[in-house]
Write an enzyme that holds these catalytic residues in place. Structure first.
Site, short mmCIF file in Angstrom:
data_model
loop_
_atom_site.label_atom_id
_atom_site.label_comp_id
_atom_site.label_asym_id
_atom_site.label_seq_id
_atom_site.Cartn_x
_atom_site.Cartn_y
_atom_site.Cartn_z
N PHE A 156 0.83 -1.21 0.00
CA PHE A 156 0.00 0.00 0.00
C PHE A 156 0.87 1.26 0.00
CE2 PHE A 156 -3.68 2.57 1.70
CZ PHE A 156 -4.58 2.23 0.70
N ARG A 158 2.56 4.34 -2.77
CA ARG A 158 1.91 5.34 -3.63
C ARG A 158 1.00 4.70 -4.69
NH1 ARG A 158 7.14 7.12 -3.57
NH2 ARG A 158 7.54 9.20 -2.74
N ARG A 242 6.56 -6.26 -10.10
CA ARG A 242 7.77 -6.83 -10.68
C ARG A 242 7.51 -8.31 -10.94
NH1 ARG A 242 9.18 -2.73 -12.13
NH2 ARG A 242 11.12 -1.59 -11.76
N GLU A 271 12.02 -10.81 -18.25
CA GLU A 271 11.70 -9.91 -19.37
C GLU A 271 12.90 -9.75 -20.30
OE1 GLU A 271 10.11 -6.19 -17.93
OE2 GLU A 271 8.78 -7.24 -16.55
N HIS A 289 5.29 -4.43 -20.18
CA HIS A 289 5.82 -3.48 -19.18
C HIS A 289 5.53 -2.02 -19.58
CE1 HIS A 289 9.01 -3.23 -15.77
NE2 HIS A 289 8.17 -2.22 -15.70
N GLY A 291 3.56 0.13 -17.75
CA GLY A 291 3.03 0.91 -16.62
C GLY A 291 3.29 2.40 -16.72
C1 DGY Z 1 9.66 1.48 -12.72
O1 DGY Z 1 9.94 2.67 -12.81
O2 DGY Z 1 10.12 0.78 -11.83
C2 DGY Z 1 8.69 0.93 -13.68
O3 DGY Z 1 8.62 -0.44 -13.65
C3 DGY Z 1 8.96 1.42 -15.08
O4 DGY Z 1 7.72 1.42 -15.73
#
Ligand code: DGY
Length: 323
Positions: A156, A158, A242, A271, A289, A291
């Protein structure tokens, strides 16, 4: 005074590369090919700063053997489990990361995965592109309702909080979470969430389990065969954290055997390798990946690195120092 010599291990957003070239004696990876561990070890002997990304590998061996010139690793990314922090520290190398700026976009991708896997978005797209859709009917590609369900968050911080907020206030979901340290209930309530005592408590309560804890040794294979079995029948796993947090072989077995109903994944154990057996499954949504992959966020991540190494070479404490 000569400007510090810096090396970027990959291409970065052009606006950020421009600023770096104005402030530093910068070497760019013009071909944008991943650097080998040996090449990174050489770079540590030739540059004052090396700016790696989350897909580079910096194990203890790259720091061994002496003659290191690098004084700071300005990591492009918030996660730093690809760097042996203890080995970097032992060489007196500072390490910085890029927290905060990728929170929203990563939480958005987790939501995208949750919705896609529950409502079979990937399957539907594949069916249309293959020219196989026969038209609407009451039993066609039936998924799982999302609104009002229970989501369980592991970690929990950000991003976990931002994801909770989306789930609760956007989709009316009940949000429970596990976090190593205790979160003030009033703080948790701001995100419509409540803390449970153990990972198992979350797994048994949740229709969707979403991982938001760091990778690395402490959370390696946190999701394993026993924990997949502890999930509610028909539940889904979402991983934007991850790859190593999940035992991928155990996940594939759980998906194949119907122990869990589906998974939405943005990260993988090795990956960019994604196992054939995982790619063969219809009940998974697989992203490469993505995100933090928005123009706004990638620029902001790069500018964080600029700030971190500028402060460092100007003799100030970098704002995002992790070692
Ligand atoms: C990070 O910054 O750790 C992310 O996985 C990249 O998208």
């Amino acid at each position: 005074m000569p400007r510090p010599k810096i090396l970027l291990t990959r291409r970065w957003p052009s606006a950020v590369e421009t600023v770096l070239s104005e402030r530093f004696d910068a070497t760019f990876n013009l071909e944008d090919l991943p650097m080998s561990t040996d090449a990174i070890a050489d770079a540590l002997r030739a540059y004052d700063a090396v700016l790696p990304t989350v897909s580079d590998k910096l194990p203890a061996s790259v720091f061994a053997g002496g003659a290191i010139r690098t004084r700071i690793l300005g990591n492009f990314g918030v996660g730093y489990n690809h760097i042996d922090i203890a080995a970097a520290k032992a060489q007196g190398i500072a390490v910085t990361n890029t927290p905060g700026v990728l929170t929203d976009c990563t939480a958005d991708i987790a939501m995208l995965l949750l919705l896609s896997v529950a409502r079979r978005g990937g399957e539907g797209e594949r069916q249309i592109r293959a020219g196989e859709w026969k038209g609407w009917c009451p039993t066609h590609m039936i998924g799982t309702k999302v609104s009002g369900k229970t989501v369980g968050i592991i970690g929990f911080g950000r991003i976990g909080k931002a994801f909770a907020q989306r789930c609760h206030f956007g989709f009316g979901m009940d949000v429970v979470f596990y976090n190593r340290s205790t979160v003030d209930p009033a703080e948790a309530a701001r995100y419509g969430a409540r803390q449970l005592s153990t990972v198992e408590d979350v797994l048994t309560a949740a229709d969707f389990v979403s991982l938001h804890c760091p990778g690395g040794a402490e959370n390696r294979h946190l999701m394993n065969t026993a924990r997949f079995s502890a999930m509610k029948p028909g539940a889904y796993l979402i991983n934007t954290a991850r790859g190593d947090v999940v035992d991928e072989a155990a996940l594939i077995a759980a998906l194949e055997r119907g122990v869990i109903r589906g998974a939405g994944l943005d990260v993988y154990e090795a990956e960019p390798h994604v196992p054939d057996r995982l790619r063969a499954l219809e009940n998974v949504v697989l992203l490469p990946h993505l995100g933090s992959a928005t123009e706004e966020t990638r620029n902001a991540m790069g500018m964080k690195v600029v700030d971190n190494i500028t402060d460092f070479f100007d003799g100030r404490e970098p704002p995002d120092r992790v070692a």
